[in-house]
Motif scaffolding. Structure first.
Motif, mmCIF file in Angstrom:
data_model
loop_
_atom_site.group_PDB
_atom_site.id
_atom_site.type_symbol
_atom_site.label_atom_id
_atom_site.label_comp_id
_atom_site.label_asym_id
_atom_site.label_seq_id
_atom_site.Cartn_x
_atom_site.Cartn_y
_atom_site.Cartn_z
ATOM 1 N N LEU A 196 0.832 -1.197 0.000
ATOM 2 C CA LEU A 196 0.000 0.000 0.000
ATOM 3 C C LEU A 196 0.869 1.251 0.000
ATOM 4 C CD1 LEU A 196 -2.931 1.070 0.197
ATOM 5 C CD2 LEU A 196 -2.632 1.090 2.681
ATOM 6 N N ILE A 197 1.901 1.261 0.830
ATOM 7 C CA ILE A 197 2.812 2.407 0.884
ATOM 8 C C ILE A 197 3.549 2.563 -0.444
ATOM 9 C CG2 ILE A 197 4.904 3.306 1.986
ATOM 10 C CD1 ILE A 197 3.930 1.941 4.569
ATOM 11 N N GLN A 198 4.002 1.446 -1.021
ATOM 12 C CA GLN A 198 4.711 1.491 -2.300
ATOM 13 C C GLN A 198 3.841 2.107 -3.392
ATOM 14 O OE1 GLN A 198 5.751 -2.670 -2.710
ATOM 15 N NE2 GLN A 198 7.885 -2.283 -2.171
ATOM 16 N N LEU A 199 2.593 1.662 -3.464
ATOM 17 C CA LEU A 199 1.705 2.166 -4.511
ATOM 18 C C LEU A 199 1.377 3.636 -4.282
ATOM 19 C CD1 LEU A 199 0.130 1.587 -7.048
ATOM 20 C CD2 LEU A 199 -1.772 0.778 -5.636
ATOM 21 N N PHE A 200 1.169 4.010 -3.041
ATOM 22 C CA PHE A 200 0.862 5.403 -2.719
ATOM 23 C C PHE A 200 2.022 6.313 -3.120
ATOM 24 C CE2 PHE A 200 0.459 9.005 0.315
ATOM 25 C CZ PHE A 200 -0.802 9.433 -0.070
ATOM 26 N N VAL B 63 11.915 4.159 -10.996
ATOM 27 C CA VAL B 63 11.427 3.888 -9.644
ATOM 28 C C VAL B 63 9.927 3.604 -9.635
ATOM 29 C CG1 VAL B 63 11.123 4.867 -7.342
ATOM 30 C CG2 VAL B 63 13.261 5.256 -8.588
ATOM 31 N N CYS B 64 9.159 4.427 -10.359
ATOM 32 C CA CYS B 64 7.702 4.252 -10.338
ATOM 33 C C CYS B 64 7.284 2.872 -10.861
ATOM 34 C CB CYS B 64 7.023 5.348 -11.156
ATOM 35 S SG CYS B 64 6.987 6.950 -10.331
ATOM 36 N N TYR B 65 7.889 2.426 -11.947
ATOM 37 C CA TYR B 65 7.506 1.133 -12.503
ATOM 38 C C TYR B 65 7.891 -0.009 -11.566
ATOM 39 C CZ TYR B 65 5.881 2.839 -16.990
ATOM 40 O OH TYR B 65 5.156 3.455 -17.971
ATOM 41 N N VAL B 66 9.037 0.098 -10.910
ATOM 42 C CA VAL B 66 9.440 -0.923 -9.934
ATOM 43 C C VAL B 66 8.428 -0.975 -8.790
ATOM 44 C CG1 VAL B 66 11.160 -1.533 -8.203
ATOM 45 C CG2 VAL B 66 11.892 -0.848 -10.500
ATOM 46 N N LEU B 67 8.015 0.191 -8.294
ATOM 47 C CA LEU B 67 7.044 0.239 -7.206
ATOM 48 C C LEU B 67 5.682 -0.304 -7.654
ATOM 49 C CD1 LEU B 67 7.875 3.721 -5.635
ATOM 50 C CD2 LEU B 67 8.368 1.472 -4.677
ATOM 51 N N PHE B 68 5.238 0.090 -8.857
ATOM 52 C CA PHE B 68 3.949 -0.396 -9.361
ATOM 53 C C PHE B 68 3.928 -1.920 -9.429
ATOM 54 C CE2 PHE B 68 3.194 3.839 -11.597
ATOM 55 C CZ PHE B 68 2.143 4.186 -10.762
ATOM 56 N N TYR B 69 4.923 -2.496 -10.074
ATOM 57 C CA TYR B 69 4.920 -3.936 -10.292
ATOM 58 C C TYR B 69 5.209 -4.715 -9.019
ATOM 59 C CZ TYR B 69 4.441 -3.366 -15.304
ATOM 60 O OH TYR B 69 3.960 -3.055 -16.547
ATOM 61 N N SER B 70 5.817 -4.076 -8.021
ATOM 62 C CA SER B 70 6.007 -4.727 -6.736
ATOM 63 C C SER B 70 4.711 -4.727 -5.921
ATOM 64 C CB SER B 70 7.105 -4.015 -5.932
ATOM 65 O OG SER B 70 8.346 -4.091 -6.589
ATOM 66 N N ALA B 71 3.922 -3.669 -6.069
ATOM 67 C CA ALA B 71 2.721 -3.514 -5.236
ATOM 68 C C ALA B 71 1.496 -4.231 -5.803
ATOM 69 C CB ALA B 71 2.412 -2.024 -5.067
ATOM 70 N N ALA C 171 -7.700 0.662 -7.606
ATOM 71 C CA ALA C 171 -8.597 1.577 -8.321
ATOM 72 C C ALA C 171 -8.722 2.912 -7.591
ATOM 73 C CB ALA C 171 -9.968 0.930 -8.478
ATOM 74 N N VAL C 172 -8.855 2.862 -6.279
ATOM 75 C CA VAL C 172 -9.006 4.098 -5.513
ATOM 76 C C VAL C 172 -7.715 4.908 -5.495
ATOM 77 C CG1 VAL C 172 -9.458 5.028 -3.216
ATOM 78 C CG2 VAL C 172 -10.870 3.171 -4.101
ATOM 79 N N LEU C 173 -6.578 4.233 -5.279
ATOM 80 C CA LEU C 173 -5.304 4.950 -5.216
ATOM 81 C C LEU C 173 -4.893 5.529 -6.564
ATOM 82 C CD1 LEU C 173 -3.003 2.900 -2.807
ATOM 83 C CD2 LEU C 173 -4.158 5.062 -2.401
ATOM 84 N N ALA C 174 -5.469 5.022 -7.648
ATOM 85 C CA ALA C 174 -5.143 5.563 -8.962
ATOM 86 C C ALA C 174 -5.468 7.048 -9.061
ATOM 87 C CB ALA C 174 -5.886 4.791 -10.046
#
Length: 307
Positions: free
Chosen positions: A18-22, A234-242, A252-255
């Motif tokens: 959750l933190i990663q995606l945020f 960094v963003c893509y690494v975080l997205f695919y990890s989360a 959907a909400v965090l988008a």
């Protein structure tokens, strides 16, 4: 990027995801500012985004073992190249649109891309779509029209602003097409697909980038490097990890953190304020996106009870 159903995870893993995606959504919300402050034309901006992004992704992929055996998957490479062409053209059109309208307006118009994906999946790949999804899509499209400030378009918009809105809408269509293709090939090796897409951008745009404009040492290099290292790295690494560790409803909400950050930065840094009709457009886009992602049903009329 296509989130998949989350497997069973521990509460600690879920909180970390959750933190990663945020954090990723906050970072990606600043992409328009980095592009603007870099001060280059759209092609040069995207070229250096791909250059720095490729450097980061190659280093990360080698360190984490994400690139092993990639040469033995020619079908994936070919498909990733096609989706990469669409993605790079999408970035060029988006940054060109932002330069001619505003970061906030372009960001909201650009958020038509999930609905473009929905339509393309149904038309070209035969994926079944609920009637309710089409209704939510229509509602969101009205929101896109409102967010483009139709009053300004009608009364006082110049040709540059109109071109900016048009380019941003084209960017949304290209993004939807690229993500449709990426979704069909990236389930097993999403990181490799992103890297190939960045490398495609380097090869595509190298002959057209304005090297003379960036030749001098200056702050523009920090912004261009940031686009690649942060927004394509960094963003893509975080997205695919989360994504694999979170439910779709959370994703959907965090988008919506992304457009909120973009609108906030556009206001704080450049003084851009949305009109009432544009705020209505934002609300309709949010409502339509949540309706599609969370599978909301439209209320049905109750049938009269026969006597």
């Amino acid at each position: 990027m296509n989130p998949t159903a989350a497997p069973a995870v521990t509460p600690a893993e879920s909180r970390t995801a959750l933190i990663q995606l945020f954090v990723a959504e906050i970072l990606i919300g600043s992409v328009g500012v980095f592009a603007h402050e870099g001060g280059q034309d759209a092609i040069t901006t995207v070229f250096f985004r791909c250059v720095f992004g490729s450097v980061f992704l190659i280093a990360w992929g080698l360190a984490r073992g994400h690139l092993r055996g990639l040469g033995g998957e020619p079908a994936l490479i070919r498909a990733a190249i096609v989706s990469g062409v669409l993605l790079v053209l999408n970035w060029v059109a988006l940054f060109a649109g932002m330069a001619r309208s505003s970061i906030g307006v372009a960001t909201m118009v650009y958020h038509f891309f999930p609905f473009a994906m929905l339509a393309m999946a149904a038309l070209f790949f035969g994926e079944r779509t609920r009637p309710a999804d089409w209704a939510w899509t229509a509602l969101a499209f009205v929101g896109v029209a409102c967010s483009a400030d139709p009053i300004k378009l009608w009364r006082s918009a110049d040709a540059g602003y109109l071109l900016g809105i048009g380019l941003t809408f084209v960017a949304a269509l290209l993004c939807g097409a690229s993500l449709i293709l990426s979704r069909r090939i990236s389930r097993e090796r999403p990181f490799a697909v992103v890297l190939i897409q960045c490398l495609v951008g380097v090869c595509m745009l190298a002959p057209f980038a304005d090297y003379a404009a960036v030749a001098d040492i200056g702050p523009h290099w920090y912004w261009l490097a940031g686009l690649g290292l942060i927004h394509s790295g960094v963003c893509y690494v975080l997205f695919y990890s989360a994504y694999p560790r979170l439910p779709v409803v959370t994703i959907a909400v965090l988008a919506f953190v992304y457009p909120v950050i973009a609108l906030l930065l556009d206001y704080l840094l450049y003084g851009s304020v949305l009109s009432g009709v544009q705020l209505l457009g934002v609300a309709l886009i949010v409502l339509g996106t949540l309706g599609v992602n969370l599978k909301w049903q439209w209320p049905r009329r109750s049938q009269p009870v026969e006597a």
